[in-house]
Structure formats: C-alpha cells, structure tokens
Design a protein around this motif. Structure first.
Motif, short mmCIF file in Angstrom:
data_model
loop_
_atom_site.label_atom_id
_atom_site.label_comp_id
_atom_site.label_asym_id
_atom_site.label_seq_id
_atom_site.Cartn_x
_atom_site.Cartn_y
_atom_site.Cartn_z
N GLY A 1 -5.86 1.34 13.10
CA GLY A 1 -5.42 2.90 12.81
C GLY A 1 -6.10 3.80 13.44
N THR A 2 -5.23 4.85 13.93
CA THR A 2 -5.71 5.94 15.08
C THR A 2 -6.85 6.90 14.01
N GLU A 3 -6.81 6.81 12.90
CA GLU A 3 -7.65 7.61 11.91
C GLU A 3 -8.60 6.92 11.14
N TYR B 1 -11.28 4.21 16.01
CA TYR B 1 -10.02 3.79 16.97
C TYR B 1 -10.50 3.75 18.48
N GLU C 1 -0.43 4.95 13.72
CA GLU C 1 -0.44 6.31 13.96
C GLU C 1 -0.85 6.93 12.52
N GLY C 2 -1.95 7.64 12.41
CA GLY C 2 -2.10 8.35 11.21
C GLY C 2 -2.97 7.25 10.07
N LYS C 3 -3.19 6.28 10.42
CA LYS C 3 -3.53 5.03 9.67
C LYS C 3 -5.03 5.04 9.30
#
Length: 330
Positions: free
Chosen positions: A266-268, A274, A297-299
């Motif tokens: 997860g990028t978040e 990350y 993305e956004g996970k």
C-alpha cells in the motif's frame, strides 16, 4: 557496532499489524507440475502438525526454559497427482501476534490447494514466547529503544522456526507429493519479512548462530535437510531481517541468484512504510532478478481485499508463480 544503521532496522521493529476429483494424467515426478486455472479439487486439511520444537525462556536466554512444540497446517488437493508445487505462507503480526489460521490465509490456502498446490501455513515463536537468541543480537538490541527491543529480538527465533518448517516440509515431501523444484514462500507484513529472508539468505543463516548445546531443540529441526526457494510473495513486508544479517554479521545476501519476487504494498501504509517496497524494487532491478511490482494506490497496511486491474492478490500471485516457474496450467 555503529548506531547509524538503527533507523533501517527500526523500520521493521515498529511493525504492528492485526492482522468430484477432476484429475488429469500425472507428469513424471521430476517433470513440470500441472495446476488448474480454476477451483477444481476438494481440499484436504491437516491441522496442527508438529514440525519442530523450540525453547521458550522466562527471560532472554535464561536457564529457566520450557520446550515449545511448533505447528503448521497443510492443505492439499484431493487428487492422484504425484507432482505438486509447494506454497508455504507465513502470517504477520509484528512478531508479537498473529496465527496460521488467519481468515485471509485460510482463504488463500483453499484457493491454491483447490488448484493443485500443497499449501502450508505455519506458526512460529512470538515475542512473548522469548525464544533463544544469539549473543550478538542481544548486544545489538542495546541500540534499539527499550520498548521495542523485545520485538526486535523476536525476529531471530521467528526466522529460525520458519526455516525449520520448510526443512520439515522438504523432509516429508514424498508424503505430500511435493516437487522440491517448485517452491514458493510468502507472507504478509512480518511474515513477508520472513519470507524475503528465507528466499535470499543462505541455508545456515538464522540457524547456525546458535549451537545445539545452547539450544538442544535444534536437533528436532531437520538440520541436515536442504531446500531451494524459487519464488517469493511479499505482501507489505520489508528487507529488515536481511539487513540485520548485514548489520550484525556483515553478511550481505542480495545477489543476482535470488528468487523471483512479487511485491504488493500500500502506498499509504503507515506501519511498514511504502519506502520499504521501493528499496526492495531498486535492489531487484539493480541485480536484474525477475520482479512483479504492484503499488496498491491509496491503501494502508494489510489491504487483503485490494485489486489490481480487477485481479485480487491471490490471482496476481498465481499468475506470477505460474510464469516464473513455467507451470503447466489447464
């Protein structure tokens, strides 16, 4: 030992995650296994198989200790195939918690076993079990904030146990019709940390640093058994335990012979940042080792339900394993 490496190791220490028999003709035992593209076989489940023992101390390396049995679960297809690939999975939990029967792991086990794999899910000693650790680890733990030192030290017995589990599986490969040329290890979070280390480290790492005299339970771990890992599945993990080998023993293990690696992260992610995925990606690209890289993305941390181009994580891993191992798919 220099303190400049401490932030690298702490990237791991701060982990806290919750974490009708349609058969086809057999290939020869040493040939390429055949797997199914869809759920095909009923799954046989064998629970709580003892793969080894380990010491559990009252305090770090105290003489007051007990022998702790270590267990794994095996899932395999109800078919007549004599030539099956293996997928061993390691649960997360920051080396402090977690279980081999985590809901998402059970689902993954049935996904793979119903398609022809032998799938093993393992338990291992956690922080509160206080497994035996080498003196050099204890010495280095003085650089770790006191609140995290026990979690840092728990990495060692966890890795020792995971290696013992894989050796047990290899010692019993004929029972489960496993082809040892088609081995995948994977995990989530701390389990991915361990899977990465198993894949890129030497057989003796996280094993030979302690003698049988210091820990007699090592004699239960099939020490003479070997294995070769061909594919690694990394769900939101890091290379921190490989870094520990370099920092504590001056052993740098990444090279161009490492197993193919799939990264999904997860990028978040606030727990295992990350940036850990980016670090691994850079090493694999530099060494020109096969890599599949999926930034989610956004996970955040532990996004088991994530999809990439409509595919769930287990399907992404399936495609990667099949491609890298050149498995026959029906």
């Amino acid at each position: 030992m220099k303190n400049i490496v401490l932030p690298l190791l702490l990237s791991l220490v701060l982990i806290n995650c919750s974490n009708n028999d349609g058969t086809s003709p057999n290939n020869e035992t040493n040939g390429t296994p055949t797997v199914k593209n869809n759920e095909t076989y009923t799954v046989v489940f064998e629970e709580n198989i003892k793969y080894a023992e380990g010491l559990s101390h009252n305090s770090i390396n105290s003489s007051n200790s007990s022998i702790m049995p270590l267990y794994l679960d095996i899932y395999y297809p109800n078919n007549t195939m004599e030539n099956r690939p293996l997928f061993m999975f390691i649960h997360g939990g920051g080396f402090s918690g977690g279980s081999k029967q985590q809901e998402q792991i059970i689902a993954m086990a049935n996904f793979y076993a119903s398609r022809g794999w032998v799938f093993a899910s393992i338990d291992y000693r956690l922080k509160n079990d206080i497994g035996t650790v080498p003196q050099k680890w204890i010495d280095y733990s003085s650089f770790v904030p006191s609140g995290d030192a026990a979690q840092f030290l728990a990495m060692y017995p966890a890795h020792r146990d995971a290696k013992a589990a894989l050796r047990w599986i290899m010692a019993n490969k004929d029972m489960y019709k496993i082809n040892p040329e088609y081995v995948t290890v994977g995990g989530g979070s701390a389990g991915a940390v361990t899977a990465i280390t198993l894949g890129v480290s030497n057989l003796e790492d996280y094993t030979n640093e302690i003698s049988v005299t210091q820990d007699p339970t090592l004699s239960s771990t099939h020490m003479n058994q070997t294995y070769e890992i061909h594919t690694i599945i990394d769900f939101w993990g890091s290379k921190a335990a490989v870094d520990a080998l370099e920092v504590i023993y001056n052993h740098q293990r990444f090279d161009n012979n490492d197993p193919a690696l799939l990264i999904a992260h997860g990028t978040e992610d606030p727990t295992v940042l990350y940036s850990n995925a980016l670090d691994l990606k850079a090493i694999y690209e530099t060494n020109q080792v096969p890599l599949a890289y999926y930034p989610l993305e956004g996970k955040g941390h532990g996004p088991w339900e994530a999809t990439v181009n409509g595919k769930r994580l287990e399907q992404l891993a399936f495609d990667f394993i099949v491609e890298q191992q050149s498995l026959i798919v029906e």
